[in-house]
Design an enzyme around this catalytic site. Structure first.
Site, PDB file in Angstrom:
ATOM      1  N   ASP A 110       0.858  -1.185   0.000  1.00  0.00           N
ATOM      2  CA  ASP A 110       0.000   0.000   0.000  1.00  0.00           C
ATOM      3  C   ASP A 110       0.892   1.232   0.000  1.00  0.00           C
ATOM      4  O   ASP A 110       2.007   1.200   0.533  1.00  0.00           O
ATOM      5  CB  ASP A 110      -0.908   0.011   1.232  1.00  0.00           C
ATOM      6  CG  ASP A 110      -2.036  -1.003   1.140  1.00  0.00           C
ATOM      7  OD1 ASP A 110      -2.483  -1.297   0.016  1.00  0.00           O
ATOM      8  OD2 ASP A 110      -2.475  -1.490   2.193  1.00  0.00           O
ATOM      9  N   ASP A 129      -6.886  -1.234  -4.732  1.00  0.00           N
ATOM     10  CA  ASP A 129      -7.983  -0.870  -3.830  1.00  0.00           C
ATOM     11  C   ASP A 129      -8.908   0.156  -4.485  1.00  0.00           C
ATOM     12  O   ASP A 129     -10.135   0.072  -4.362  1.00  0.00           O
ATOM     13  CB  ASP A 129      -7.440  -0.287  -2.521  1.00  0.00           C
ATOM     14  CG  ASP A 129      -6.597  -1.273  -1.734  1.00  0.00           C
ATOM     15  OD1 ASP A 129      -6.809  -2.492  -1.857  1.00  0.00           O
ATOM     16  OD2 ASP A 129      -5.711  -0.812  -0.985  1.00  0.00           O
TER      17      ASP A 129
END
EC number: 3.4.23.36
Length: 154
Positions: A110, A129
């Protein structure tokens, strides 16, 4: 078109994660917009908000199950709506992007961090995401529009 959406989603996700692994991991954090947006390297060993941390196998299995269901749906029912096809393709690309990380790294990379000063931090996320969330929102819009058509509202 669906294959293109999936391919572009995966490509952009992979490129950003490769960059994060190569460059961002070394510095951990790059402020982009002070007190609002940073590039922050995080190894997420769970799902959204870090839930199910350390459950890589379970998360991978669930992802494969959901992916299979979406793909079977798309093949069996061949949605006529471009909105439905694109939204499902976005979800597929995001799911595949994060699945790749889980399989090859045992965590998801991330890198996007939204926050308000040091008061509030939204969980760090990635392109995959974004694809899943945008695709899911588009699916919801499709369902609402479809229901409105049935009711004669659209």
């Amino acid at each position: 078109m669906e294959i293109l959406v999936v391919a572009v989603g995966i490509l952009v996700d992979r490129l950003t994660k490769i960059w994060a692994l190569d460059k961002l991991k070394k510095v951990q954090d790059i402020p982009i917009i002070k007190n609002f947006f940073d590039l922050t390297y995080v190894e997420n060993r769970g799902a959204a908000w870090g839930i199910f941390s350390g459950k890589t196998l379970v998360l991978s299995a669930v992802t494969l199950l959901v992916l299979s269901a979406i793909i079977v749906y798309m093949i069996k029912y061949r949605p006529k709506s471009k909105l439905a096809r694109i939204s499902l393709s976005l979800v597929i690309s995001g799911a595949l992007g994060n699945l790749y990380d889980r399989v090859f790294y045992k965590y998801v990379v991330d890198l996007f961090s939204l926050h308000y000063k040091d008061i509030y931090y939204y969980p760090v996320f990635n392109v995959a995401d974004i694809c899943v969330v945008v695709g899911t929102i588009m699916i919801a819009i499709f369902i609402v529009l479809k229901d409105d058509k049935k009711d004669g509202k659209v």
